[in-house]
Design an enzyme around this catalytic site. Structure first.
Site, PDB file in Angstrom:
ATOM      1  N   GLU A   1      -7.998   6.385   5.724  1.00  0.00           N
ATOM      2  CA  GLU A   1      -7.471   5.785   4.491  1.00  0.00           C
ATOM      3  C   GLU A   1      -6.508   6.780   3.860  1.00  0.00           C
ATOM      4  O   GLU A   1      -6.462   7.956   4.257  1.00  0.00           O
ATOM      5  CB  GLU A   1      -8.618   5.412   3.542  1.00  0.00           C
TER       6      GLU A   1
ATOM      7  N   HIS B   1      -5.449  -0.416  -7.465  1.00  0.00           N
ATOM      8  CA  HIS B   1      -5.382  -0.573  -6.006  1.00  0.00           C
ATOM      9  C   HIS B   1      -4.100  -1.335  -5.689  1.00  0.00           C
ATOM     10  O   HIS B   1      -3.807  -2.352  -6.327  1.00  0.00           O
ATOM     11  CB  HIS B   1      -6.608  -1.331  -5.501  1.00  0.00           C
TER      12      HIS B   1
ATOM     13  N   ARG C   1      -2.597   6.126  -3.737  1.00  0.00           N
ATOM     14  CA  ARG C   1      -2.595   4.764  -4.293  1.00  0.00           C
ATOM     15  C   ARG C   1      -1.655   4.580  -5.478  1.00  0.00           C
ATOM     16  O   ARG C   1      -1.037   3.530  -5.629  1.00  0.00           O
ATOM     17  CB  ARG C   1      -4.009   4.399  -4.753  1.00  0.00           C
TER      18      ARG C   1
ATOM     19  N   HIS D   1      -8.751  -1.044 -10.369  1.00  0.00           N
ATOM     20  CA  HIS D   1      -9.757  -0.938  -9.306  1.00  0.00           C
ATOM     21  C   HIS D   1     -10.895   0.027  -9.650  1.00  0.00           C
ATOM     22  O   HIS D   1     -12.056  -0.278  -9.409  1.00  0.00           O
ATOM     23  CB  HIS D   1      -9.038  -0.476  -8.038  1.00  0.00           C
TER      24      HIS D   1
ATOM     25  N   ARG E   1      -8.764   9.352  -7.574  1.00  0.00           N
ATOM     26  CA  ARG E   1      -9.873   9.401  -6.617  1.00  0.00           C
ATOM     27  C   ARG E   1      -9.381   9.215  -5.194  1.00  0.00           C
ATOM     28  O   ARG E   1      -8.571   8.344  -4.896  1.00  0.00           O
ATOM     29  CB  ARG E   1     -10.871   8.285  -6.943  1.00  0.00           C
TER      30      ARG E   1
END
Ligand code: FAD
Ligand code: SIN
Length: 523
Positions: free
Chosen positions: A113, A228, A274, A335, A370
């Site tokens: 990811e 997100h 992100r 998100h 994060r």
């Protein structure tokens, strides 16, 4: 008012609450209170996976540096160290309790990811990792004698007197119930619902953060909200998450003209952080005057897509989109909350007897942003730690609050109208890109709603609106005062990081007036 006594009260039944309850179960009776059915939580919907340095090519130290890098200078290093060092044991324990993570042959399969420099994300049933974790934890507590459940009960307010937190008032069937406990542990998750577009389920209205704030707990770094990049954008469909793992497996973002664009914004392309991807998408939407972009997987093998992302495949198909042959319309959505109730690395808040773990808490693990798939891990690691810490109250006397608890409930007309106003103003004015003017507009609107929302309310909807308002006020205040851009907080009027290396701590004064303090971060 009905009164229930328990040794330990856990509010919330996602990964953090359940893991904490397990830790507490041999120290006394545990009552898990939750707003809906036990499994309804963000945990249940988590797709991509859970990160842990368990693969042959990975190391705890590399997971540590990736997490610190994603946090953009604001992580608490000690908290990150705990996360990455204890994470592998928490995963192995979960496997022992019956969790079935996907394998390649006989070995665990790890996906990639954004911002991970290794393939380290474990997943279950392709894209149902959270559901598998929730299943195993619920199963585990079912077999433990000391843990009782109280579903469809909403925590309304914490009861705090000069000894600290002595329990909470919850509401069930519109009736208040007082629960007295030696220790109370908040595990109520995030507050995604305060934004019009969110991947979060309906239960995530920031209740724990608001409840804690009203009784004097500190809220840290509330301006850091992760958006997100890829939630479904389709008329009549929910804002269903399209996992980042889809880009990790080769999915490409394209604007409505069919042009791929991410390489124009960041060398890591689709797997850039992100916040970068979300802003790039907004920029493409503005450029092409479109309400969305596309996520394209059509070049991947269709059997692989069906087997790797079965839940996403079938959900999209139920709305008429076959993701093996059609591009998926997507746009960003709120998100995850990096900030929350400030705790130490054992989940202790500044109020004796009150603990917090999971998304509701701010341990300092995530800093300004994060790293993907670190939050399920945080729930496991810090749920256990907060449970361990709360055990220190096992012999604290249980007693009624020293002040008279008077609760008069009233009805709030138009609760749903206020909810939608908050969600819209937060999305439009305090969302992915903010500036002084937009935040001032949000502040004015929220102040107006606050004026209309005085009193205690008796139904879930009205209580949630009050909590959403209190969280929104803190976010806007913290975002206004942070005149710089770092991590997930982006100010178009202050695009640089100068003056940004501090953690914001919000405290409530007189009727939730908000005071923000800065704690400079040593660098
Ligand atoms: P939650 O799981 O949200 O649980 C909160 C609990 O508190 C719920 O049971 C709720 O009903 C209860 N509650 C709330 N308010 C009250 C109240 N007032 N009274 C009583 N009960 C209350 N993270 C990852 O690491 N990997 C992923 O792949 C991933 N994918 C995600 C996909 C989606 C769609 C979403 C929404 C999130 C995802 N995340 C992922 C983030 C992650 O799922 C959450 O951060 C994490 O599950 C939070 O766990 P928690 O236990 O803190 O809270
Ligand atoms: C996802 O699957 O994209 C969500 C992962 C996360 O939020 O950690």
């Amino acid at each position: 008012m009905e009164c229930i006594e328990t040794d330990f009260l856990v509010i919330g039944s996602g990964v953090a609450g359940l893991r904490a309850a397990i830790e507490l179960s041999d120290a006394g009776n545990v009552l898990v209170v939750t707003k809906d059915v036990m499994k309804e939580s963000s945990t249940e919907y988590a797709q991509g996976g859970v990160a842990a340095a368990l693969s042959d090519e990975d190391e705890v130290g590399i997971h540590y540096s990736d997490t610190i890098k994603a946090g953009d200078g604001l992580c608490r290093e000690e908290a990150v160290r705990v996360l990455v060092e204890e994470g592998p044991d928490r995963i192995m324990e979960l496997i022992q309790w019956g969790a079935e993570f996907d394998k390649k042959g006989t070995k665990l399969d790890f996906t990639l990811e954004a911002a991970h420099s290794r393939r380290r994300v474990l997943h279950a049933h392709g894209d149902s990792t959270g559901r598998e974790i929730e299943r195993v934890l619920i199963n585990k507590i079912t077999n433990m004698g000391n843990i009782s459940r109280f579903p469809f009960a909403m925590g309304v307010d914490l009861i705090v007197d000069d000894r600290g937190c002595v329990g909470a008032v919850v509401i069930r069937d519109n009736q208040p119930v007082m629960i007295l406990s030696r220790a109370t542990l908040l595990a109520t998750g995030g507050a995604g619902q305060i934004f019009q577009r969110t991947t979060n389920p309906a239960v995530t209205t920031g209740d724990g953060m608001a409840m804690a704030f009203r009784v004097g707990a500190f809220l840290e770094n509330m301006e850091f909200v992760q958006f997100h990049p890829t939630a479904l954008f389709y008329p009549g469909a929910p804002q269903f998450l399209l996992s980042e793992a889809m880009r990790g497996e080769g999915g490409i973002l394209k604007n409505i003209k069919g042009e791929s664009f991410m390489k124009n914004y960041h060398p890591d392309g689709e797997l850039a952080p992100r916040d970068v991807v979300s802003r790039a998408i907004i920029s493409e939407m503005v450029k092409t005057k479109a309400s969305h972009v596309y996520l394209d997987l059509t070049h991947l093998d269709s059997d692989f897509i069906k087997q790797r992302f079965p839940r996403i495949y079938s959900t999209c198909l139920s709305f008429g989109i076959d993701i093996t042959s059609e591009m998926i319309p997507v746009s960003p959505a709120a998100h995850y909350f990096m900030g929350g109730v400030k705790t130490d690395i054992q989940g202790r808040t500044n109020i004796p007897g009150l603990y917090a773990a999971g998304e509701v808490a701010s341990t300092g693990v995530h800093g300004a942003n994060r790293l993907a798939s670190n939050s399920l891990l945080e729930g496991l690691v810090y749920g256990k730690r907060a449970g361990e810490a709360a055990r220190e109250r096992a012999s604290t006397p249980l007693s009624r609050p020293s002040h008279n608890l008077e609760i008069k409930f009233s009805v709030l007309d138009k609760a749903e109208r206020y909810r939608e106003r908050i969600r819209r103003i937060m999305w439009e004015r305090a969302g992915i890109i903010r500036c002084n003017e937009s935040l001032e507009t949000a502040r004015r609107t929220l102040a107006e709603i606050k004026g209309l929302l005085k009193g205690n309310y008796q139904d879930r909807s009205a209580l949630e609106v009050k909590n959403m308002l209190h969280c929104s006020l803190v976010i806007v205040e913290s975002a206004l005062q942070r005149r710089c851009s770092i991590g997930a907080h982006y100010r178009s009027d202050y695009p640089g990081k100068d003056g940004c290396f501090y953690n914001s701590v919000a405290k409530a004064e007189k009727e939730v007036e908000i005071v923000i303090e800065r704690k400079e971060v040593k660098r």
